[in-house]
Design a protein around this motif. Structure first.
Motif, short mmCIF file in Angstrom:
data_model
loop_
_atom_site.label_atom_id
_atom_site.label_comp_id
_atom_site.label_asym_id
_atom_site.label_seq_id
_atom_site.Cartn_x
_atom_site.Cartn_y
_atom_site.Cartn_z
N ILE A 14 0.84 -1.20 0.00
CA ILE A 14 0.00 0.00 0.00
C ILE A 14 0.88 1.25 0.00
N ALA A 15 1.93 1.21 0.82
CA ALA A 15 2.87 2.32 0.84
C ALA A 15 3.54 2.50 -0.52
N LEU A 16 3.81 1.40 -1.20
CA LEU A 16 4.46 1.46 -2.51
C LEU A 16 3.57 2.15 -3.54
N VAL A 17 2.25 1.97 -3.41
CA VAL A 17 1.31 2.66 -4.31
C VAL A 17 1.48 4.17 -4.18
N GLY A 18 1.52 4.64 -2.93
CA GLY A 18 1.70 6.08 -2.72
C GLY A 18 3.07 6.57 -3.13
N LEU A 19 4.08 5.73 -2.95
CA LEU A 19 5.46 6.11 -3.27
C LEU A 19 5.66 6.24 -4.77
N THR A 20 5.14 5.28 -5.54
CA THR A 20 5.36 5.26 -6.98
C THR A 20 4.34 6.10 -7.74
N GLY A 21 3.19 6.35 -7.12
CA GLY A 21 2.13 7.05 -7.82
C GLY A 21 1.39 6.18 -8.82
N VAL A 22 1.62 4.87 -8.78
CA VAL A 22 0.95 3.92 -9.68
C VAL A 22 -0.11 3.18 -8.89
N ALA A 23 -1.38 3.48 -9.16
CA ALA A 23 -2.48 2.88 -8.40
C ALA A 23 -3.24 1.85 -9.21
N SER A 24 -2.68 1.37 -10.30
CA SER A 24 -3.38 0.42 -11.15
C SER A 24 -3.57 -0.92 -10.45
N ARG A 25 -4.82 -1.36 -10.40
CA ARG A 25 -5.08 -2.68 -9.79
C ARG A 25 -4.55 -3.80 -10.68
N TRP A 26 -4.34 -3.51 -11.95
CA TRP A 26 -3.82 -4.52 -12.86
C TRP A 26 -2.36 -4.84 -12.55
N VAL A 27 -1.64 -3.86 -12.02
CA VAL A 27 -0.25 -4.11 -11.62
C VAL A 27 -0.22 -5.12 -10.47
N CYS A 28 -1.07 -4.91 -9.46
CA CYS A 28 -1.08 -5.83 -8.32
C CYS A 28 -1.67 -7.19 -8.70
N ALA A 29 -2.63 -7.21 -9.62
CA ALA A 29 -3.15 -8.49 -10.09
C ALA A 29 -2.05 -9.28 -10.80
N THR A 30 -1.21 -8.58 -11.57
CA THR A 30 -0.07 -9.23 -12.23
C THR A 30 0.92 -9.74 -11.18
N ALA A 31 1.11 -8.97 -10.11
CA ALA A 31 1.96 -9.43 -9.01
C ALA A 31 1.41 -10.72 -8.42
N GLY A 32 0.09 -10.80 -8.29
CA GLY A 32 -0.54 -12.04 -7.82
C GLY A 32 -0.27 -13.21 -8.74
N ALA A 33 -0.33 -12.95 -10.06
CA ALA A 33 -0.03 -14.01 -11.02
C ALA A 33 1.42 -14.47 -10.91
N LEU A 34 2.34 -13.53 -10.66
CA LEU A 34 3.75 -13.89 -10.48
C LEU A 34 3.93 -14.76 -9.23
N LEU A 35 3.19 -14.46 -8.17
CA LEU A 35 3.28 -15.29 -6.96
C LEU A 35 2.80 -16.71 -7.24
N VAL A 36 1.77 -16.85 -8.05
CA VAL A 36 1.28 -18.18 -8.43
C VAL A 36 2.35 -18.93 -9.21
N VAL A 37 3.01 -18.23 -10.13
CA VAL A 37 4.07 -18.86 -10.91
C VAL A 37 5.21 -19.31 -10.00
N LEU A 38 5.62 -18.45 -9.08
CA LEU A 38 6.70 -18.80 -8.16
C LEU A 38 6.34 -20.01 -7.31
N ALA A 39 5.07 -20.12 -6.94
CA ALA A 39 4.63 -21.25 -6.12
C ALA A 39 4.72 -22.57 -6.87
N MET A 40 4.72 -22.51 -8.18
CA MET A 40 4.75 -23.73 -8.98
C MET A 40 6.17 -24.25 -9.21
N VAL A 41 7.18 -23.56 -8.71
CA VAL A 41 8.58 -23.94 -8.95
C VAL A 41 9.19 -24.47 -7.65
N PRO A 42 9.15 -25.78 -7.40
CA PRO A 42 9.66 -26.35 -6.15
C PRO A 42 11.14 -26.07 -5.90
#
Length: 448
Positions: free
Chosen positions: A307-335
């Motif tokens: 949340i602090a990063l949103v204010g720091l960068t000035g980027v409030a796009s929910r699509w950015v955080c949704a993409t971050a969620g997708a990256l977390l899913v990808v990372l979880a798939m790599v044992p």
């Protein structure tokens, strides 16, 4: 933090920039997201393979719930730039429940599911709960969590509980180098580097551990490149009343904590929340607990550093955080990645833990600083609750002669302190004049 315009929330940056911004969000929260499973695994003495599974399951849960929170799914999802991750509030209760039960973590998973269901039922009444879980209660809870976790990070800094070279000066030096690197980067780093100070400091610690010959080899030969963490690998959820009650308390604290963070995010992003929007966000917290229990992980909450990063960068796009969620899913798939994380030197985790867990305690102090101690009984509530909560930390055998069924409650200082704070707060409120409305809010937003 600058207030952004509401249209920025739905804006979708170009693909390349979107990915870079999403990676920044992942790096900002990754250390916190893996710390909870590492705390639980270390306290329970799990094998590297079991620890790796918990890390993968936690990343998968965080990723799935983040996507739901950002994009929406039926009655779930606040549709703001939120990154979700497993919450510190549930770490110690999970250890206490698993340690006291023959079913181990399976009982934690069952309790998380029950807590999520109860959370969905109580969310319509959250306006009343915020008057019960005031800064007196939530501040006491956060302070107790932070103080109790210091013991965990002390074990890590010394080399890990049960280690043959526990307390070796080399281990303490590695922890000190890691801590110094984190503080230096936090102080002198700028922008992206400062936002990833914990992760960068841990990398410095690992490099230093390798230089002094304290980096144990990690075998990746027997692990697949791609393998999702499947439900049931650590046991199917088992349901117990005492364990479920403990996790319900965790859920209530998490919901109040999330309320403050989500309201703040709405203001930052230029889209203030109404009651229904807040309810959608809180329902996703409860959904995260259910998903975590099903996948073999823990309850989730919104991460304040993102949340602090949103204010720091000035980027409030929910699509950015949704993409971050997708990256977390990808990372979880790599044992292999999970095993590498599980193989991090304990002293490195100890150095980072001093910052992370200290921040938890500091957030509790911040919340308690907002309490109006001129009101009758406020100081007594804090004093007695802290004292009761610290009892099992200073004397772990104090309640050994009491029924084992009570162990999940009595071995958890945070829970004892919270129950005490709630009861005493209600007692003194009923015997004193009404307090100012300003104190009825939730604790300061927090998450490592």
């Amino acid at each position: 933090m600058a207030k952004l315009v509401a249209s920025a929330v739905d804006a979708r940056p170009p693909a390349g920039r979107l990915l870079l911004l999403a990676i920044q969000h992942v790096l900002s929260m990754y250390a916190g997201a893996i710390t909870v499973p590492l705390v639980v695994a270390g306290a329970l003495g799990l094998t590297p393979a079991e620890t790796g599974f918990l890390v993968s399951a936690s990343l998968l849960t965080s990723g799935v719930v983040t996507i739901v929170q950002c994009l929406g799914l039926g009655p779930f999802g606040i549709k703001l730039p939120v990154v979700m991750g497993v919450t510190f509030v549930g770490a110690l209760p999970a250890v206490a429940i698993a340690s006291a039960s023959p079913h181990g973590l399976a009982e934690v998973f069952g309790a998380a599911i029950v807590a999520g269901v109860v959370g969905l039922l109580v969310i319509p009444f959250m306006s009343r709960l915020t008057h019960v879980l005031t800064p007196v209660v939530t501040g006491t809870a956060m302070l107790l969590i932070g103080v109790s976790l210091i013991g965990v990070t002390a074990d890590w800094a010394a080399g890990g509980r049960g280690a043959a070279r526990f307390g070796d000066p080399v281990n303490l030096l590695i922890a000190a180098v890691t801590l110094t690197a984190i503080l230096t980067i936090s102080r002198f780093g700028r922008g992206f580097l400062a936002a990833t100070a914990i992760l960068a400091g841990m990398i410095v610690g690992v490099v230093f551990a390798g230089a002094v010959g304290a980096l144990a080899p990690v075998s990746l030969a027997d692990s697949a490149w791609i393998a999702p963490p499947l439900p049931g690998q650590m046991g199917w959820p088992h349901f117990d009343l005492a364990a479920s009650t403990t996790m319900v308390v965790v859920m209530l604290i998490t919901l109040v904590e999330s309320s403050g963070m989500l309201i703040m995010l709405g203001r930052i992003s230029g889209r203030p929340l109404d009651a229904e929007a807040l309810a959608r966000g809180l329902r996703t917290d409860a959904l995260g607990s259910i998903i975590g229990g099903l996948l073999g992980s823990f309850p989730c909450t919104s991460y304040s550093q993102n949340i602090a990063l949103v204010g720091l960068t000035g980027v409030a796009s929910r699509w950015v955080c949704a993409t971050a969620g997708a990256l977390l899913v990808v990372l979880a798939m790599v044992p292999k990645l999970s095993l590498l994380v599980a193989g991090l030197p304990s002293p490195v985790l100890g150095g980072a833990g001093l910052v992370l867990f200290g921040m938890v305690a500091a957030a509790g102090v911040h919340a308690l600083s907002e309490v109006d101690y001129a009101q009758p009984g406020r100081l007594t509530v804090v004093a007695v609750s802290l004292a009761l909560g610290l009892l099992p930390m200073f004397r772990p055998t104090l309640f050994d002669r009491l029924p084992k069924a009570l162990a999940p409650f009595l071995e958890n200082g945070m829970l004892i302190g919270v129950v005490s704070a709630i009861a005493l707060n209600l007692l003194f409120k009923s015997t004193s004049s009404p307090r100012p409305a300003a104190e009825g809010g939730s604790a300061a937003p927090l998450h490592p």
